[in-house]
Design a protein around this motif. Structure first.
Motif, PDB file in Angstrom:
ATOM      1  N   PRO A   1     101.682  55.932  54.452  1.00  0.00           N
ATOM      2  CA  PRO A   1     101.890  57.297  54.141  1.00  0.00           C
ATOM      3  C   PRO A   1     101.154  57.589  52.872  1.00  0.00           C
ATOM      4  N   ALA A   2     100.511  56.542  52.059  1.00  0.00           N
ATOM      5  CA  ALA A   2      99.563  56.816  51.072  1.00  0.00           C
ATOM      6  C   ALA A   2      98.196  56.954  51.321  1.00  0.00           C
ATOM      7  N   LEU A   3      97.539  56.889  52.560  1.00  0.00           N
ATOM      8  CA  LEU A   3      96.524  57.151  53.230  1.00  0.00           C
ATOM      9  C   LEU A   3      96.584  58.482  54.186  1.00  0.00           C
ATOM     10  N   PRO A   4      95.158  59.158  54.067  1.00  0.00           N
ATOM     11  CA  PRO A   4      95.114  59.884  55.068  1.00  0.00           C
ATOM     12  C   PRO A   4      95.217  59.588  56.474  1.00  0.00           C
ATOM     13  N   LEU A   5      95.558  60.586  57.212  1.00  0.00           N
ATOM     14  CA  LEU A   5      95.824  60.189  58.589  1.00  0.00           C
ATOM     15  C   LEU A   5      94.785  61.149  59.470  1.00  0.00           C
ATOM     16  N   ARG A   6      93.637  60.652  60.212  1.00  0.00           N
ATOM     17  CA  ARG A   6      92.546  61.541  60.480  1.00  0.00           C
ATOM     18  C   ARG A   6      92.868  61.851  62.013  1.00  0.00           C
ATOM     19  N   VAL A   7      93.690  62.717  62.211  1.00  0.00           N
ATOM     20  CA  VAL A   7      93.892  63.180  63.576  1.00  0.00           C
ATOM     21  C   VAL A   7      93.228  64.628  63.569  1.00  0.00           C
ATOM     22  N   PRO A   8      93.081  64.970  65.041  1.00  0.00           N
ATOM     23  CA  PRO A   8      92.274  66.272  64.987  1.00  0.00           C
ATOM     24  C   PRO A   8      93.154  67.404  64.512  1.00  0.00           C
ATOM     25  N   ALA A   9      92.551  68.618  63.815  1.00  0.00           N
ATOM     26  CA  ALA A   9      93.399  69.755  63.425  1.00  0.00           C
ATOM     27  C   ALA A   9      94.089  70.345  64.337  1.00  0.00           C
ATOM     28  N   ASP A  10      93.724  70.174  65.638  1.00  0.00           N
ATOM     29  CA  ASP A  10      94.294  71.052  66.779  1.00  0.00           C
ATOM     30  C   ASP A  10      95.173  69.966  67.705  1.00  0.00           C
TER      31      ASP A  10
END
Length: 376
Positions: A46-55
């Motif tokens: 949870p401390a790092l970004p999760l780089r999923v697509p915006a859509d």
């Protein structure tokens, strides 16, 4: 009927994307709600970004779980959360899977490098060689990314032969378009001056021994043009500091920082030639990316790379330095008209590697697994 698919995406839960993360991101990005799929994406920090697509057609579930040393996030936390989320099928896209599989489970084994390299601890070795061997027996299907990897996996785990499905990677559309970003600032500072940009070769690989950064250095040292530079990608800051560059090449070798896809396109398109001297790959992105970007690329047709020889490839025997030197001279001396013809042919060829096609093949496999169809 909507497919409810769980996707393990720890490699998207990171400061920078690498090859496996790019694969998962593109499968998610190229499958839409209109395809009848709803994703639940699982990650562990949870401390790092999760780089999923915006859509993203679905939701994310990022959770910690005690017991990192014993891989309990994967073995207990993941199946628990997948069951609670109501997913119909779980896809573990990062080589490893839980033993407990309360729903049909698919794994992507990209290649067998993890099992061929020394492991840092006995526990790590046991987890990969013994626990995963048992877990694979329970999987409904195994995806891999090339015929070369399929053969390697079937040799190591013969019981998987009837569940192995080859789905090649794709190439992002950005690589076919004119660059939309400049070179990273650190590289502009050393490669650009008032007289223009200095000519450079692009090494794509990193510090792992099988990638052969030293081979690229030797090739630069033997090049006829002493004004040529070498830009090396795939090194973190620590690896770049540890890399040994001969004193004769200091000032001509530069390490790229982690770059965006747009910056990587700019690096490819600005290079005179791309060097990819690796000895083994499950799927060699740079072999196709360079050609999509219109840049000649030198590599050896070993493992999966034998299937990636295209119109802008100079295919060279892996252990023949003289042949590499000749190939580099030929690629550097390619005349504009001949180069333009080969670029056009290479881009047509590279377009057969499409992420949309890859994503559709994944969705088709999920449906076949859920229907109980034979895979081979």
């Amino acid at each position: 009927m909507t497919l409810r698919i769980g996707m393990v995406a720890r490699t998207l839960n990171a400061p920078h994307l690498r090859g496996t993360g790019r694969y998962i991101q593109e499968v998610l990005r190229n499958s839409k709600a209109a395809d009848g799929v709803h994703w639940t994406v699982f990650a562990n920090n949870p401390a790092l970004p999760l780089r999923v697509p915006a859509d993203l057609a679905g939701e994310t579930d990022v959770f910690g779980f005690r017991g990192d040393r014993f891989e309990l996030w994967e073995q207990i936390g993941l199946p628990l959360h997948a069951r609670r989320a109501g997913v119909q099928l779980l896809h573990c896209g990062e080589n490893t899977v839980p033993l407990w599989q309360p729903m049909p489970t698919v794994v992507t084994i990209h290649d067998t490098v993890l099992w061929e390299e020394p492991r840092p601890t006995r526990l790590d070795y046991h987890y990969l060689h013994h626990v995963q061997g048992l877990a694979y027996r329970r999987c409904s299907a195994v995806i891999t990314i090339s015929e070369s990897s399929r053969r390697d996996i079937a040799r190591r785990w013969p019981f998987l032969a009837d569940r192995l499905v080859v789905i090649p990677h794709g190439i992002a559309d950005e690589f076919f378009q004119p660059a939309t970003a400049p070179l990273p600032p650190a590289l502009r500072a050393v490669l650009e001056d008032g007289q223009g940009r200095k000519p450079y070769l692009l090494y794509v690989g990193g510090p792992q021994p099988r990638k052969r950064f030293g081979w690229a250095l030797d090739l630069l040292a033997s090049a006829d043009d002493s004004a040529l530079h070498l830009v090396a990608c795939g090194f973190g800051a620590a690896a770049a500091q540890a890399a040994v560059v001969p004193s004769s090449l200091v000032g001509r070798v530069h390490f790229a920082p982690f770059v965006s896809d747009a910056e990587l396109v700019a690096l490819y398109q600005g290079a005179r030639v791309a060097l990819y001297p690796t000895l083994y790959e499950g799927f060699g992105f740079p072999a196709v990316e360079a050609q999509a970007a219109g840049t000649p690329v030198l590599f050896s047709p070993v493992s999966s790379l034998a299937d990636l020889v295209g119109p802008l490839t100079w295919a060279v025997p892996a252990q023949d330095p003289a042949a590499w030197q000749v190939a580099l001279r030929d690629a550097l001396s390619l005349q504009p008209t001949a180069r333009a013809e080969r670029v056009s042919a290479a881009q047509r060829w590279a377009r057969s590697f499409a992420w949309r096609k890859t994503a559709q093949m994944h969705l088709d496999l999920y449906r076949r697994v859920l229907a109980g169809d034979r895979l081979n």
